[in-house]
Design an enzyme around this catalytic site. Structure first.
Site, short mmCIF file in Angstrom:
data_model
loop_
_atom_site.label_atom_id
_atom_site.label_comp_id
_atom_site.label_asym_id
_atom_site.label_seq_id
_atom_site.Cartn_x
_atom_site.Cartn_y
_atom_site.Cartn_z
N ARG A 104 -8.31 6.47 -35.01
CA ARG A 104 -9.67 7.53 -33.84
C ARG A 104 -9.35 8.72 -34.26
O ARG A 104 -9.23 9.47 -34.09
CB ARG A 104 -9.45 7.09 -33.18
CG ARG A 104 -9.59 5.37 -32.45
CD ARG A 104 -10.11 4.96 -30.98
NE ARG A 104 -9.59 3.32 -31.00
CZ ARG A 104 -8.85 2.93 -30.68
NH1 ARG A 104 -7.60 2.82 -30.92
NH2 ARG A 104 -8.78 1.66 -30.51
N LYS A 164 -6.46 3.81 -27.12
CA LYS A 164 -6.96 4.04 -25.90
C LYS A 164 -6.30 2.58 -24.98
O LYS A 164 -5.65 2.18 -25.07
CB LYS A 164 -8.25 2.42 -25.94
CG LYS A 164 -9.48 3.14 -27.11
CD LYS A 164 -10.45 2.69 -26.97
CE LYS A 164 -12.01 2.66 -27.98
NZ LYS A 164 -12.59 1.92 -28.05
N HIS A 166 -15.27 8.64 -37.75
CA HIS A 166 -14.86 7.19 -38.21
C HIS A 166 -15.67 6.02 -38.63
O HIS A 166 -14.87 5.26 -39.15
CB HIS A 166 -16.35 6.90 -36.23
CG HIS A 166 -16.11 5.35 -36.18
ND1 HIS A 166 -15.08 4.65 -35.65
CD2 HIS A 166 -16.59 3.63 -36.65
CE1 HIS A 166 -14.86 3.50 -35.15
NE2 HIS A 166 -15.90 3.11 -35.99
N ARG A 181 -12.38 5.94 -40.34
CA ARG A 181 -11.81 4.96 -39.64
C ARG A 181 -12.06 3.28 -40.31
O ARG A 181 -11.44 2.50 -40.37
CB ARG A 181 -11.90 4.93 -38.35
CG ARG A 181 -10.98 3.40 -37.50
CD ARG A 181 -10.98 4.27 -35.73
NE ARG A 181 -10.70 2.98 -35.19
CZ ARG A 181 -9.57 3.02 -34.65
NH1 ARG A 181 -8.34 3.05 -35.21
NH2 ARG A 181 -10.05 1.82 -33.84
N HIS A 196 -6.48 -2.35 -31.84
CA HIS A 196 -7.66 -3.30 -31.43
C HIS A 196 -7.00 -4.58 -30.28
O HIS A 196 -6.16 -5.00 -30.91
CB HIS A 196 -8.07 -3.81 -32.84
CG HIS A 196 -9.98 -3.58 -33.10
ND1 HIS A 196 -10.09 -3.33 -34.22
CD2 HIS A 196 -10.28 -1.51 -32.23
CE1 HIS A 196 -11.44 -2.71 -34.89
NE2 HIS A 196 -10.60 -1.79 -33.46
N TYR A 247 -15.10 -4.34 -37.72
CA TYR A 247 -15.32 -3.17 -38.32
C TYR A 247 -15.10 -3.79 -40.01
O TYR A 247 -14.53 -2.74 -40.88
CB TYR A 247 -13.32 -2.46 -38.12
CG TYR A 247 -13.83 -1.91 -37.52
CD1 TYR A 247 -13.96 -0.40 -37.27
CD2 TYR A 247 -13.60 -2.30 -35.89
CE1 TYR A 247 -14.26 0.44 -35.85
CE2 TYR A 247 -13.91 -1.95 -34.67
CZ TYR A 247 -14.43 0.15 -34.90
OH TYR A 247 -14.80 0.96 -33.43
#
Length: 299
Positions: free
Chosen positions: A148, A172, A244, A247, A270, A279
């Site tokens: 990211r 995250k 992005h 990615r 994830h 993705y």
């Protein structure tokens, strides 16, 4: 009336959920929108008095204001988090968001760059300048590790294990993961670190950051976005791309090469395999080619 609850919710998000400052602000903003709407409606209710019908009326109001389905879904997610917290703290006895329906969302798939296009963008960088050496190392790392943009700009020297080909990434919710890094990315990071970064006057607190601007501070996410846009334009690529896109292309290329979806999920960081499936969109041509190669009826 709601201020103490918002304060408690903020502490819950920061301490128990370990969310980033941006995520905490977004959740608080969602609750703030609800309380503002209630004030305008003359509804003097504390959280325990809020019922599902109130929330449905609120959602109807924001939809009529022209708020899109994605924004509505984002707000519902924030309200669900708040009332989950309120249940845990016994502020409410019933959760009014339990049966609340979010608008159905279309899964918008980001642009995918071919490996050739990735190479063209990175190849457009002028490596005769200090910034060019940095940008080359940065984009090689972005694509090689599928990071990211926030993970890229906050990458630290102490997180690089280049002798064994891994970087330690905090994603995250400060979740940690180890991601393999390619030989080219390692080579260009070392070139940047040993020949450019050593001459940058590093600001206090930024000593461990890998990628620095010419004032010795970590790069902003916006700056990475602008660098990629400029290099794409220079390479003659007209797709709507951002950090992005690198990615998404990283994940797509892995799956097209035969990588296991769970391994890709792990590398991207994830929580849910469902997110990874978005993705790793495969184009129809690739699927058709796979059928022709492996399905007995097509041989």
């Amino acid at each position: 009336m709601w201020q103490p609850y918002k304060k408690g919710f903020k502490a819950y998000l920061q301490l128990e959920r370990s969310l980033s400052e941006n995520s905490v602000d977004a959740y608080l903003h969602d609750v703030e929108l609800l309380t503002q709407w209630m004030l305008l409606q003359g509804l003097q209710k504390n959280p325990a008095a809020v019922v599902q019908e109130d929330l449905q009326q609120f959602l109807k109001a924001i939809a009529e204001m022209g708020m899109g389905a994605n924004s509505q879904a984002r707000i519902i997610s924030g309200l669900r988090a708040f009332f989950k917290y309120a249940m845990l703290e016994q502020i409410v006895q019933q959760n009014p968001t339990e049966l609340l329906e979010a608008p159905k969302l279309k899964r918008a798939l980001p642009e995918v760059l071919s490996f050739g296009e990735i190479e063209a963008i990175i190849g457009a960088i002028d490596q005769s300048t200090p910034e060019g050496v940095r940008n080359k190392a940065m984009l090689e790392t972005l694509y090689s590790c599928g990071l990211r943009v926030s993970e890229l700009v906050n990458l630290q020297l102490s997180q690089l294990y280049m002798d064994v080909g891994f970087v330690r990434v905090f994603g995250k919710g400060s979740k940690e993961r180890l991601v393999p890094i390619g030989r080219d990315a390692v080579k260009y990071i070392q070139l940047y670190r040993d020949n450019v970064r050593v001459h940058v006057p590093v600001q206090k607190g930024e000593e461990d950051m890998v990628f620095l601007n010419n004032r010795g501070r970590r790069l902003s996410r916006v700056m990475v976005f602008l660098i990629i846009k400029a290099m794409a334009a220079k390479a003659g690529i007209t797709k709507n791309i951002s950090p992005h896109t690198f990615r998404h292309s990283f994940a797509t290329h892995l799956v097209e090469g035969g990588a296991d979806l769970r391994a890709v999920q792990e590398m991207l960081g994830h929580e849910s395999i469902t997110t990874t499936e978005i993705y790793t969109h495969l184009d129809r041509e690739y699927l058709r080619e796979t059928l022709h190669r492996f399905h007995p009826a097509f041989k």
